[in-house]
Design an enzyme around this catalytic site. Structure first.
Site, PDB file in Angstrom:
ATOM      1  CD1 TRP A  33      14.549  31.566  25.993  1.00 51.01           C
ATOM      2  CD2 TRP A  33      15.697  30.369  24.479  1.00 51.01           C
ATOM      3  NE1 TRP A  33      15.867  31.952  26.059  1.00 51.01           N
ATOM      4  CE2 TRP A  33      16.595  31.233  25.148  1.00 51.01           C
ATOM      5  CE3 TRP A  33      16.192  29.533  23.478  1.00 51.01           C
ATOM      6  CZ2 TRP A  33      17.960  31.272  24.851  1.00 51.01           C
ATOM      7  CZ3 TRP A  33      17.556  29.574  23.186  1.00 51.01           C
ATOM      8  CH2 TRP A  33      18.417  30.434  23.866  1.00 51.01           C
ATOM      9  CG  ASP A 102      12.704  25.526  27.679  1.00 48.58           C
ATOM     10  OD1 ASP A 102      13.389  25.324  28.698  1.00 48.58           O
ATOM     11  OD2 ASP A 102      13.095  26.225  26.718  1.00 48.58           O
ATOM     12  CE  LYS A 126      19.534  30.421  30.782  1.00 44.99           C
ATOM     13  NZ  LYS A 126      19.120  29.656  29.608  1.00 44.99           N
TER      14      LYS A 126
HETATM   15  C1  LIG Z   1      18.926  29.445  28.198  1.00 45.03           C
HETATM   16  C2  LIG Z   1      17.685  28.875  27.665  1.00 45.03           C
HETATM   17  C3  LIG Z   1      17.673  27.949  26.604  1.00 45.03           C
HETATM   18  C4  LIG Z   1      18.933  27.561  25.852  1.00 45.03           C
HETATM   19  O1  LIG Z   1      19.709  26.680  26.541  1.00 45.03           O
HETATM   20  P1  LIG Z   1      21.002  26.019  25.812  1.00 45.03           P
HETATM   21  O2  LIG Z   1      21.583  25.186  26.900  1.00 45.03           O
HETATM   22  O3  LIG Z   1      21.869  27.166  25.405  1.00 45.03           O
HETATM   23  O4  LIG Z   1      20.543  25.256  24.650  1.00 45.03           O
HETATM   24  C5  LIG Z   1      16.453  27.423  26.214  1.00 45.03           C
HETATM   25  N1  LIG Z   1      15.309  27.770  26.811  1.00 45.03           N
HETATM   26  C6  LIG Z   1      15.289  28.675  27.809  1.00 45.03           C
HETATM   27  C7  LIG Z   1      13.990  29.026  28.447  1.00 45.03           C
HETATM   28  C8  LIG Z   1      16.464  29.255  28.268  1.00 45.03           C
HETATM   29  O5  LIG Z   1      16.436  30.156  29.253  1.00 45.03           O
END
Ligand SMILES: *Cc1c(COP(=O)(O)O)cnc(C)c1O
Length: 297
Positions: A33, A102, A126
């Site tokens: 990511w 993030d 999540k």
């Molecule tokens: C799931 C996830 C994403 C992607 O999220 P989207 O809503 O699909 O864009 C980005 N960063 C992390 C750490 C994730 O777990």
């Protein structure tokens, strides 16, 4: 904001790349990511990779190997790499440079000192609610530095000024997220969910570590994620993908446990222990793991 975490991969550089004249940001790439975010950021400015490129991604290299630029507009990292299962157990220190995080896959899984961050974002799907939206928390003095071509829907200043209602927000997702927040409070809030998450992860890692290498985690102990636990299955010391397939199908057949398959880019097994997974669920998994191992002898 709409568009999940991936939208933030663009919104962050569009809003913050300009903070310093150099138009450069530091990216701490520890997995899939943060790598994806760094690639996206290159469209909007210079990206300095903080970690040596050669470093394998089984852990977080020690600070002595980091190359932080004191003139960077911001320092970016992902505090829990969901696919490989690497989690920071500390908040990086980067002096006066704003820290952007993030936190998609561990947001609301534990207490977080908001004061240490310039900006935190998390996609909802999540620990928060339905996919498609992201929570963004930003320091007010960082608003208003957007690149001139930033679309209004991605402009943090416009969003903030309009109480996140610049255009019609994803109402259904926000409503469900509200119910999840209520649920979280009813469970005793972050402190108690943090303790439960710790116990869940510990139980699973203990099972892996005491399996005589039948199950094995590749992640350095101090960087192991409490949310996404990844492991491989070996037989006679050799990686065995057939056994992994059998593990996944038997877990479903016997205990209706699904989605244990690792991400397609890495394979193996991945157990996501998000807030909704209970300690009893983990106990059932551990029971199955022990039973499955014995059957292979
Ligand atoms: C799931 C996830 C994403 C992607 O999220 P989207 O809503 O699909 O864009 C980005 N960063 C992390 C750490 C994730 O777990």
């Amino acid at each position: 904001m709409q568009g999940g975490a991936n939208a933030q991969f663009s919104a962050v550089p569009m809003n913050l790349m300009n903070l310093k004249e150099k138009n450069s940001a530091d990216y701490i790439v520890t997995g899939y990511w943060s790598q994806k975010a760094a690639e996206e950021a290159k469209k909007y400015g210079n990206v300095n990779l903080v970690l040596p490129k050669s470093s394998n991604l089984n852990g977080i290299p020690s600070k002595s190997e980091w190359n932080l630029d004191p003139n960077a507009s911001y320092v970016y990292y992902c505090c829990n790499e969901t696919i490989s299962g690497i989690e920071f157990n500390y908040v990086p220190e980067c002096g006066d440079v704003p820290l952007v995080c993030d936190a998609s896959s561990n947001f609301l899984s534990k207490l977080l000192d908001i004061n240490k961050f310039g900006c935190i974002f998390a996609s909802a799907q999540k620990n928060v609610g339905p996919a498609g939206l992201a929570v963004v928390i930003i320091r007010e003095d960082l608003l208003g530095h957007q690149l001139s071509y930033t679309p209004s829907v991605f402009d943090y200043k416009i969003l903030a000024k309009n109480n996140s209602l610049y255009n019609t927000p994803p109402t259904y997702g926000i409503y469900i997220s509200g119910l999840v927040f209520d649920w979280l409070k009813s469970k005793g809030g972050l402190e108690s969910i943090q303790a439960a998450n710790q116990r869940k992860a510990l139980l699973l890692y203990e099972t892996i570590d005491s399996s005589n290498e039948f199950y094995s985690s590749a992640i350095q102990k101090e960087n192991r994620s409490r949310m996404n636990i990844t492991f491989r299955i070996k037989k006679d010391g050799v990686l065995n993908e057939d056994l992994e397939k059998k593990f996944i199908s038997e877990a479903d057949k016997r205990y209706s446990m699904r989605e244990l398959k690792g991400h397609r880019s890495v394979g193996g097994i991945r157990v996501s222990l998000y807030n909704a997974i209970t300690e009893d669920h983990v106990k059932t998994l551990v029971k199955f793991m022990k039973e499955f191992q014995l059957e292979q002898l």
